[in-house]
Motif scaffolding. Sequence first.
Motif, PDB file in Angstrom:
ATOM      1  N   ASP A  63       0.859  -1.181   0.000  1.00  0.00           N
ATOM      2  CA  ASP A  63       0.000   0.000   0.000  1.00  0.00           C
ATOM      3  C   ASP A  63       0.899   1.235   0.000  1.00  0.00           C
ATOM      4  N   PHE A  64       0.788   2.031  -1.031  1.00  0.00           N
ATOM      5  CA  PHE A  64       1.507   3.314  -1.112  1.00  0.00           C
ATOM      6  C   PHE A  64       0.535   4.365  -0.601  1.00  0.00           C
ATOM      7  N   TRP A  65       0.915   5.077   0.457  1.00  0.00           N
ATOM      8  CA  TRP A  65       0.002   5.989   1.128  1.00  0.00           C
ATOM      9  C   TRP A  65       0.764   7.192   1.671  1.00  0.00           C
ATOM     10  N   ALA A  66       0.042   8.154   2.231  1.00  0.00           N
ATOM     11  CA  ALA A  66       0.660   9.301   2.905  1.00  0.00           C
ATOM     12  C   ALA A  66      -0.250   9.717   4.060  1.00  0.00           C
ATOM     13  N   PRO A  67       0.330  10.243   5.136  1.00  0.00           N
ATOM     14  CA  PRO A  67      -0.466  10.605   6.310  1.00  0.00           C
ATOM     15  C   PRO A  67      -1.467  11.739   6.050  1.00  0.00           C
ATOM     16  N   TRP A  68      -1.208  12.591   5.087  1.00  0.00           N
ATOM     17  CA  TRP A  68      -2.116  13.701   4.787  1.00  0.00           C
ATOM     18  C   TRP A  68      -3.298  13.284   3.913  1.00  0.00           C
ATOM     19  N   CYS A  69      -3.298  12.062   3.425  1.00  0.00           N
ATOM     20  CA  CYS A  69      -4.306  11.566   2.490  1.00  0.00           C
ATOM     21  C   CYS A  69      -5.485  10.961   3.249  1.00  0.00           C
ATOM     22  N   GLY A  70      -6.636  11.628   3.213  1.00  0.00           N
ATOM     23  CA  GLY A  70      -7.831  11.135   3.894  1.00  0.00           C
ATOM     24  C   GLY A  70      -8.247   9.744   3.444  1.00  0.00           C
ATOM     25  N   PRO A  71      -8.371   9.498   2.130  1.00  0.00           N
ATOM     26  CA  PRO A  71      -8.731   8.152   1.690  1.00  0.00           C
ATOM     27  C   PRO A  71      -7.719   7.083   2.138  1.00  0.00           C
ATOM     28  N   CYS A  72      -6.447   7.447   2.206  1.00  0.00           N
ATOM     29  CA  CYS A  72      -5.428   6.493   2.669  1.00  0.00           C
ATOM     30  C   CYS A  72      -5.679   6.113   4.122  1.00  0.00           C
ATOM     31  N   ARG A 108       6.409   4.579 -10.130  1.00  0.00           N
ATOM     32  CA  ARG A 108       5.457   5.312 -10.974  1.00  0.00           C
ATOM     33  C   ARG A 108       4.078   5.433 -10.325  1.00  0.00           C
ATOM     34  N   ILE A 109       4.064   5.860  -9.069  1.00  0.00           N
ATOM     35  CA  ILE A 109       2.815   6.063  -8.344  1.00  0.00           C
ATOM     36  C   ILE A 109       2.263   7.429  -8.739  1.00  0.00           C
ATOM     37  N   GLN A 110       1.062   7.448  -9.268  1.00  0.00           N
ATOM     38  CA  GLN A 110       0.464   8.693  -9.739  1.00  0.00           C
ATOM     39  C   GLN A 110      -0.647   9.189  -8.827  1.00  0.00           C
ATOM     40  N   GLY A 111      -1.166   8.356  -7.977  1.00  0.00           N
ATOM     41  CA  GLY A 111      -2.201   8.733  -7.030  1.00  0.00           C
ATOM     42  C   GLY A 111      -2.213   7.735  -5.893  1.00  0.00           C
ATOM     43  N   ILE A 112      -2.712   8.173  -4.731  1.00  0.00           N
ATOM     44  CA  ILE A 112      -2.756   7.288  -3.572  1.00  0.00           C
ATOM     45  C   ILE A 112      -4.157   7.308  -2.988  1.00  0.00           C
ATOM     46  N   PRO A 113      -4.592   6.259  -2.326  1.00  0.00           N
ATOM     47  CA  PRO A 113      -3.861   5.021  -2.104  1.00  0.00           C
ATOM     48  C   PRO A 113      -3.699   4.222  -3.396  1.00  0.00           C
ATOM     49  N   ALA A 114      -2.566   3.581  -3.497  1.00  0.00           N
ATOM     50  CA  ALA A 114      -2.252   2.718  -4.647  1.00  0.00           C
ATOM     51  C   ALA A 114      -1.661   1.424  -4.099  1.00  0.00           C
ATOM     52  N   PHE A 115      -1.980   0.333  -4.752  1.00  0.00           N
ATOM     53  CA  PHE A 115      -1.533  -0.983  -4.308  1.00  0.00           C
ATOM     54  C   PHE A 115      -0.797  -1.663  -5.451  1.00  0.00           C
ATOM     55  N   ARG A 126      -1.599  -3.961 -10.355  1.00  0.00           N
ATOM     56  CA  ARG A 126      -1.828  -2.732  -9.593  1.00  0.00           C
ATOM     57  C   ARG A 126      -3.314  -2.528  -9.384  1.00  0.00           C
ATOM     58  N   LEU A 127      -3.613  -1.791  -8.323  1.00  0.00           N
ATOM     59  CA  LEU A 127      -4.987  -1.428  -8.010  1.00  0.00           C
ATOM     60  C   LEU A 127      -4.925  -0.050  -7.369  1.00  0.00           C
ATOM     61  N   ALA A 128      -5.885   0.806  -7.657  1.00  0.00           N
ATOM     62  CA  ALA A 128      -5.880   2.158  -7.099  1.00  0.00           C
ATOM     63  C   ALA A 128      -7.195   2.442  -6.384  1.00  0.00           C
ATOM     64  N   GLY A 129      -7.127   3.332  -5.424  1.00  0.00           N
ATOM     65  CA  GLY A 129      -8.319   3.807  -4.738  1.00  0.00           C
ATOM     66  C   GLY A 129      -8.712   2.977  -3.533  1.00  0.00           C
ATOM     67  N   MET A 130      -9.651   3.548  -2.763  1.00  0.00           N
ATOM     68  CA  MET A 130     -10.151   2.871  -1.567  1.00  0.00           C
ATOM     69  C   MET A 130     -10.907   1.603  -1.942  1.00  0.00           C
ATOM     70  N   ARG A 131     -10.695   0.567  -1.164  1.00  0.00           N
ATOM     71  CA  ARG A 131     -11.335  -0.730  -1.402  1.00  0.00           C
ATOM     72  C   ARG A 131     -11.654  -1.390  -0.068  1.00  0.00           C
TER      73      ARG A 131
END
Length: 148
Positions: A63-72, A108-115, A126-131
């Motif tokens: 899981d590629f994420w960041a602490p500022w990312c609400g969906p993450c 090559r992560i273009q948006g997070i969350p990304a898996f 790869r898979l992107a977005g909340m799941r």
Amino acid sequence: MAYDVKLICLSCGQANRVPEDRLTAGPKCGSCGAGLVTGKVAEIDGGVLSKAAAADELPLLVDFWAPWCGPCRQMAPEFVKAAGMLAPKVRLAKIDTQAHGSVSGRYRIQGIPAFILFHKGREVARLAGMRPAADLVRFVQSKTAGGR
């Protein structure tokens, strides 16, 4: 006949070999003693990710994420559930793209969350977005023939 599975310790980055029939017995890293197959999400850095992505013989979902990312942040409990559901056939890890900025470019992560699902030295899917956790489990199982 069981064979040895090569796993990179997600704590220290050391390579380990574990007999396949011992994956459910709580194997530990021979170097640092950390659990190798815990059913929990490991927080890793770019160096450990590079080693594990290249060498792990169990599928690894990152899981590629960041602490500022609400969906993450919303996704985090579902990722933890998926880790428990997929163990011991799949390991899950997460990497903070803010703290480890170079990984976004390298993978090559273009948006997070990304898996990204890695297996035996290559990126599988790869898979992107909340799941929900169940979607992550189905995704992994569809790409790894049942998680292995």
